[in-house]
Write an enzyme that holds these catalytic residues in place. Structure first.
Site, PDB file in Angstrom:
ATOM      1  CB  SER A 109      45.757  40.195  41.439  1.00  0.00           C
ATOM      2  OG  SER A 109      46.776  39.258  41.198  1.00  0.00           O
ATOM      3  CB  SER A 110      51.140  41.070  42.165  1.00  0.00           C
ATOM      4  OG  SER A 110      51.030  39.652  42.254  1.00  0.00           O
ATOM      5  CB  CYS A 111      48.381  38.517  37.917  1.00  0.00           C
ATOM      6  SG  CYS A 111      46.621  38.855  37.971  1.00  0.00           S
ATOM      7  CE1 TYR A 138      40.968  37.780  39.685  1.00  0.00           C
ATOM      8  CE2 TYR A 138      43.345  38.055  39.708  1.00  0.00           C
ATOM      9  CZ  TYR A 138      42.122  38.126  40.349  1.00  0.00           C
ATOM     10  OH  TYR A 138      42.068  38.553  41.660  1.00  0.00           O
ATOM     11  CE  LYS A 142      40.499  41.359  40.743  1.00  0.00           C
ATOM     12  NZ  LYS A 142      39.473  41.860  41.701  1.00  0.00           N
ATOM     13  CG  HIS A 181      46.049  31.471  44.801  1.00  0.00           C
ATOM     14  ND1 HIS A 181      44.800  31.878  45.207  1.00  0.00           N
ATOM     15  CD2 HIS A 181      46.284  32.103  43.625  1.00  0.00           C
ATOM     16  CE1 HIS A 181      44.299  32.731  44.327  1.00  0.00           C
ATOM     17  NE2 HIS A 181      45.175  32.884  43.359  1.00  0.00           N
TER      18      HIS A 181
END
Length: 328
Positions: A109-111, A138, A142, A181
């Site tokens: 994920s871009s987070c 989260y 990742k 989301h």
């Protein structure tokens, strides 16, 4: 590269991305696809996961299984988000190595990038600053998955690559009123307003944050494209041993469209798609999250892949999917 009869395991085949990957592979004529529901195989169970890999010997793995959710879900269940994702990743990656998987694609994920990372975010910005607190558990899970792929590549010579999608939406999305989301949450809100005749819709936050969105079918296409790269191109994406190269080069590839939109403008687009012509209100007491999240997709574009679905097209298809779920 994939052969039409390669044994391919799509972990998380019922999720937003996993289902799109499965459809992409099936439509392209791949005939030996492995899938398991959570009830059939709990990937947080190391013994069960290893037994599955030992029995079926997948050659290629798309690791799309994960516990996911929006800001509310991440804030409410941080322990579950970090624990379950760490367990899934560790079990699948380790079992893949023990059973000789040729290539593994780990979806993140871009987070993973810092809250105030330079924009657009490049792969090299990983681990350069503090994360957004609302989804840090989260994100850390990742990041650990990326590091595990990197470590196994270095120690065991595996070919495991992490692909980091921007915000995704599309068929099969989660439309839960609290745990979804932003795009599915807004589709649900606007549709409810339309159905009930409400004249206002309230959107969380100030509307000023900017986000990038990628249609899930495009994400699936990118994943299959990358998994099919010839060795001379794929191997260059697998990172380097920093103690040897002196460079910070994780096995990481951004997947996005390279353009973003404000939440305020996004809400307007979704309202138009749904057919709502009332008033938008923004609740500034609710969290905005990261100010901006735009991916640098230079590396992906250089390989010859670009997203094909426009935001207008994607939103129309996503709304049609939502209406279908409501009628089911």
């Amino acid at each position: 590269m994939l052969a039409k009869d390669s044994v391919i395991y799509v972990a998380g085949h019922r999720g937003l991305v996993g289902s799109a990957i499965y459809r992409n592979l099936s439509d392209a004529g791949y005939t030996n696809l492995l899938t398991r529901t959570h009830a059939e195989l709990d990937l947080t169970d190391a013994t069960a996961t290893e037994r599955f890999f030992a029995e079926h010997k997948p050659e290629f793995v798309f690791l799309a299984a994960a516990k996911v959710g929006g800001i509310v879900a991440n804030n409410t269940y941080p322990g579950e988000f970090i624990r379950e994702n760490l367990m899934i990743q560790a079990n699948v990656i380790h079992s893949a190595w023990k059973n000789g998987v040729k290539r593994l694609l780990f979806l993140g994920s871009s987070c993973i990038y810092p809250k105030f990372a330079p924009q657009p975010m490049k792969e090299e910005h990983l681990l350069t600053g503090p994360l957004e607190p609302t989804n840090r558990p989260y994100a850390l899970a990742k990041i650990a998955g990326i590091e595990m792929c990197w470590s196994y590549n270095r120690q065991y010579g595996t070919k495991y690559l992490s692909v980091m999608p921007t915000n995704l939406y599309g068929p099969g999305d989660n439309y839960h009123p609290e745990n979804s989301h932003v795009i599915p949450a807004l589709i649900r809100k606007f549709d409810q307003a339309l159905q009930t005749g409400a004249d206002t819709v309230t959107v969380w936050g100030t509307g000023s944050p900017r986000r990038e969105f990628l249609y899930s079918e495009d994400m699936a296409d990118a994943c299959v494209f990358v998994m099919n790269l010839p060795d001379e191109k794929y191997d260059l994406l697998l990172g380097s041993d920093e103690s040897v190269s002196g460079k910070f080069e994780p096995p990481l590839l951004n997947v996005g469209v390279g353009e973003d939109v404000s939440i305020r403008d996004l809400a307007g687009l979704i309202g138009n798609t749904v057919g709502f012509d009332g008033k938008l209100e923004f609740d500034a007491t609710k969290p905005d999250g990261t100010p901006r999240k735009l991916m640098d997709v230079t590396k992906l574009h250089s390989l010859g892949w670009r997203a094909r679905t426009s935001m207008d097209q994607g939103l129309k298809r996503a709304y049609a999917d939502f209406r279908k779920t409501q009628l089911a």
